[in-house]
Design a protein around this motif. Structure first.
Motif, PDB file in Angstrom:
ATOM      1  N   SER A  80       0.821  -1.214   0.000  1.00 13.98           N
ATOM      2  CA  SER A  80       0.000   0.000   0.000  1.00 13.98           C
ATOM      3  C   SER A  80       0.859   1.269   0.000  1.00 13.98           C
ATOM      4  O   SER A  80       0.395   2.328   0.433  1.00 13.98           O
ATOM      5  CB  SER A  80      -0.919   0.002   1.225  1.00 13.98           C
ATOM      6  N   PHE A  81       2.078   1.171  -0.496  1.00 13.88           N
ATOM      7  CA  PHE A  81       3.018   2.297  -0.469  1.00 13.88           C
ATOM      8  C   PHE A  81       2.419   3.556  -1.088  1.00 13.88           C
ATOM      9  O   PHE A  81       2.461   4.639  -0.496  1.00 13.88           O
ATOM     10  CB  PHE A  81       4.303   1.911  -1.216  1.00 13.88           C
ATOM     11  N   HIS A 107      13.359  -7.970   2.897  1.00 17.45           N
ATOM     12  CA  HIS A 107      13.978  -9.135   2.252  1.00 17.45           C
ATOM     13  C   HIS A 107      13.191  -9.578   1.019  1.00 17.45           C
ATOM     14  O   HIS A 107      13.671 -10.389   0.235  1.00 17.45           O
ATOM     15  CB  HIS A 107      14.050 -10.306   3.237  1.00 17.45           C
ATOM     16  N   ASP A 108      11.981  -9.063   0.858  1.00 18.32           N
ATOM     17  CA  ASP A 108      11.120  -9.456  -0.258  1.00 18.32           C
ATOM     18  C   ASP A 108      11.522  -8.671  -1.508  1.00 18.32           C
ATOM     19  O   ASP A 108      11.113  -7.526  -1.701  1.00 18.32           O
ATOM     20  CB  ASP A 108       9.661  -9.172   0.109  1.00 18.32           C
ATOM     21  N   GLY A 109      12.339  -9.300  -2.363  1.00 16.79           N
ATOM     22  CA  GLY A 109      12.853  -8.607  -3.541  1.00 16.79           C
ATOM     23  C   GLY A 109      11.765  -8.182  -4.506  1.00 16.79           C
ATOM     24  O   GLY A 109      11.842  -7.103  -5.109  1.00 16.79           O
ATOM     25  N   SER A 114       8.624  -3.610  -6.813  1.00 16.89           N
ATOM     26  CA  SER A 114       7.343  -2.963  -7.130  1.00 16.89           C
ATOM     27  C   SER A 114       7.229  -1.599  -6.459  1.00 16.89           C
ATOM     28  O   SER A 114       6.693  -0.647  -7.038  1.00 16.89           O
ATOM     29  CB  SER A 114       6.170  -3.859  -6.715  1.00 16.89           C
ATOM     30  N   VAL A 115       7.750  -1.462  -5.236  1.00 18.64           N
ATOM     31  CA  VAL A 115       7.695  -0.169  -4.538  1.00 18.64           C
ATOM     32  C   VAL A 115       8.638   0.840  -5.206  1.00 18.64           C
ATOM     33  O   VAL A 115       8.299   2.024  -5.338  1.00 18.64           O
ATOM     34  CB  VAL A 115       8.012  -0.347  -3.045  1.00 18.64           C
ATOM     35  N   LEU A 119       7.659   4.446  -6.678  1.00 18.24           N
ATOM     36  CA  LEU A 119       8.396   5.690  -6.448  1.00 18.24           C
ATOM     37  C   LEU A 119       8.629   6.434  -7.760  1.00 18.24           C
ATOM     38  O   LEU A 119       8.424   7.646  -7.849  1.00 18.24           O
ATOM     39  CB  LEU A 119       9.753   5.378  -5.810  1.00 18.24           C
ATOM     40  N   GLU A 120       9.055   5.701  -8.771  1.00 16.05           N
ATOM     41  CA  GLU A 120       9.276   6.313 -10.074  1.00 16.05           C
ATOM     42  C   GLU A 120       8.000   6.962 -10.593  1.00 16.05           C
ATOM     43  O   GLU A 120       8.012   8.084 -11.113  1.00 16.05           O
ATOM     44  CB  GLU A 120       9.745   5.258 -11.084  1.00 16.05           C
TER      45      GLU A 120
END
Length: 298
Positions: A80-81, A107-109, A114-115, A119-120
């Protein structure tokens, strides 16, 4: 008032604070005085639930226009970022954030990827001007900056925590990343008022430095010697140390109005003094097997 010194808002309380039961209303007077003495840079986070609203209301009552202040906002690396970042904008009553950071690594690559893509997207939409990461160890900073545009890295840095500083600085220079730091006063421990766990009643007593009291006390004694030479407080020496290492922004916290006095004073340490302090700080930091000040493992 030095332009690179900003106010950290974690002292407003909340689950990420050492003072989770604090009445946020008590913090309003601190923000008021900070704005009055000229502080215009602030460090906040989604997990400081009252901080943004307090800051927004104080800026409004003081008639501070949006272009006159700078806000760094941090959001956890969660699915939910985006929604949480947009909630921060609503709290602040602003159309954009100056800097938006991923608050802590994961640790979840797949989630991290996705976050970073979110951001992008938020930057392209004009909802933030700069993007980056907070509390990322240098190895992970190097990894993400090879695939994504990272404008800012924020990390704890103080005489209680110099670990990974040189590596982070080198990677930042190589990738044109600005460096921010927080906790330059060691969460108040560098005042010298708290030499043992028993001298504290809040969660700071859990910090790992109290497992190494000999090295911790040797550091405090070195700070006291230098503060006596400069006829200043130990906190002023601590802030001068953090400010000397090229951080674009240094965010210090304050629980009371009187603690803001340090924002208006300036001490300059010479190379010999910095070397003495860095040596003691490195001796203490080296004893931690963690990659962050809090002792968490990531």
């Amino acid at each position: 008032m030095r332009s690179n010194i900003g106010l950290g808002l974690v002292q407003a309380g909340g689950p990420m604070s050492f003072y989770p039961d604090r009445d946020p209303a008590e913090f309003r007077s601190v923000v008021r005085k900070a704005v009055k003495i000229g502080v215009r840079s602030f460090d906040s986070a989604y997990t400081y639930p009252e901080a943004d609203a307090i800051l927004a209301s104080v800026l409004k009552e003081r008639h501070i226009q949006r272009e006159e202040y700078d806000i760094t906002e941090k959001v956890m690396c969660v699915p939910s970022f985006r929604r949480k970042a947009e909630t921060c904008l609503k709290r602040l009553g602003s159309e954009y954030l100056d800097t938006l950071l991923i608050h802590w690594p994961t640790h979840d690559g797949k989630l991290l990827f996705s976050v970073l893509k979110e951001l992008e997207g938020l930057k392209k939409e004009g909802k933030c001007l700069k993007t980056g990461v907070s509390n990322f160890p240098s190895s992970l900073l190097a990894e993400v900056s090879s695939d994504f545009e990272i404008n800012v890295t924020e990390r704890p840095f103080s005489l209680l925590w110099t670990k990974d500083h040189r590596e982070t600085a080198a990677i930042s220079r190589q990738n044109n990343i600005s460096m921010y730091c927080y906790g330059p006063l060691g969460f108040g421990l560098l005042s010298g008022n708290y030499e043992t766990r028993d001298s504290l009643t809040d969660d700071r007593r859990l910090l790992w430095v109290f497992d190494h009291e000999r090295e911790y006390h040797a550091l405090l004694e070195e700070i006291r010697k230098i503060s006596a030479d400069h006829e200043c407080t130990t906190c002023e020496v601590a802030l001068a140390f953090a400010s000397s290492w090229g951080y674009e922004k240094v965010f210090a916290g304050a629980r009371t109005e009187s603690q803001l006095d340090i924002f208006t004073r300036s001490v300059t340490l010479d190379e010999e003094e910095l070397s003495r302090l860095y040596r003691r700080a490195d001796e203490l930091s080296a004893l931690s097997d963690s990659d962050n000040m809090y002792g968490h493992r990531w």
